[in-house]
Design a protein around this motif. Structure first.
Motif: not given
Length: 272
Positions: A20-22, A43-44, A68-71, A84-87
């Motif tokens: 569902e997230s995708l 994503v978070e 990097v500390q956050s999305v 988005a691709a990494v997700t």
């Protein structure tokens, strides 16, 4: 799925549903006015997915200066498409059981997707379609592994290359990973060009022959370039000369774009 290969309807091989997230991420990306903040929040909202994304963007593959500390920060540094691709990469992995035999498949997917997306961007060839095609290119292997681990494991070990593997898959299952991967891509709503690239990647990479009627044949060109960069970079110019004209692309520009991205990846690895 029937438009990919009608025979798949008769086989009892499960094509995993899109998480569902995708689904939600795809809807956000399809908007004419992409809401970057909404993508970050989406994503978070999935802790395991967010952790996987953060680990990936801080890896040597991306070679970012500073951690990097956050999305949201990752989106700022890398852009919406690559985050988005990494997700999608980790959403895809999550629908299959962890298996050491598939580790190399996912590692190649990350590199191939990045190469294809960035070369696509350099050539103005559907960067998102290219990146997603690279991520999903070998996903049919995961489908078959999940379907019948004991049968498929020795096939993976026996085959010296994907051309041999698809022959073994047809003998054992009546279908090969390229067709199953394309079916998964289609059911998850990837672009027709990405579906076609996944469906034909074995032939394209082995023979450097593009399918005559495939949509967005230029994405198949990017598959061949990425495969060459990952396996035999000394042949890059030869492969570019073979495949670029088949998609009406300027082979000089194609070669220049591929070499630029190759240098980016090498520089990132050096910094990492």
């Amino acid at each position: 799925m029937s438009s990919v290969d009608s025979k798949l309807r008769t086989l009892n091989i499960d094509i995993p549903a899109q998480p569902e997230s995708l689904v939600q991420l795809s809807l956000l990306l399809a908007s004419d006015d992409v809401n970057v903040q909404a993508i970050g929040h989406l994503v978070e909202g999935d802790m395991s997915l967010a952790a996987a994304v953060m680990k990936a963007v801080n890896s040597s593959l991306y070679g970012l200066k500073g951690r990097v500390q956050s999305v949201q920060q990752a989106v700022t540094y890398l852009g919406t498409r690559e985050v988005a691709a990494v997700t999608f990469e980790f959403g895809l992995r999550a629908v299959f059981p962890p298996a050491s035999e598939l580790d190399a498949v996912w590692e190649r997917a990350a590199v191939r997707g990045l190469l294809m997306g960035r070369i696509g961007q350099a050539l103005s060839v559907d960067p998102w379609g290219a990146h997603s095609a690279g991520l999903f290119e070998e996903c049919g292997k995961a489908v078959l592994f999940k379907h019948a681990q004991d049968t498929y494991r020795p096939l993976l070990a026996k085959a010296h290359n994907d051309t041999e593997l698809v022959d073994l898959e047809h003998e054992a299952f009546g279908v090969s990973h390229d067709a199953l991967g394309a079916a998964l891509c289609e059911s998850w709503g990837l672009s027709p060009g990405a579906v076609a690239s996944v469906r034909h990647h074995v032939r394209v990479n082995a023979l450097h022959q593009l399918p005559a009627q495939a949509p967005r044949r230029s994405i198949c060109v990017l598959s061949a370039l990425a495969n060459t960069l990952m396996t035999d970079p000394e042949r890059l110019e030869e492969v570019a000369q073979a495949v670029a004209p088949q998609a009406m692309l300027d082979q000089t520009l194609v070669l220049r774009g591929a070499r630029k991205v190759q240098q980016q990846i090498e520089d990132a690895a050096a910094r990492g």
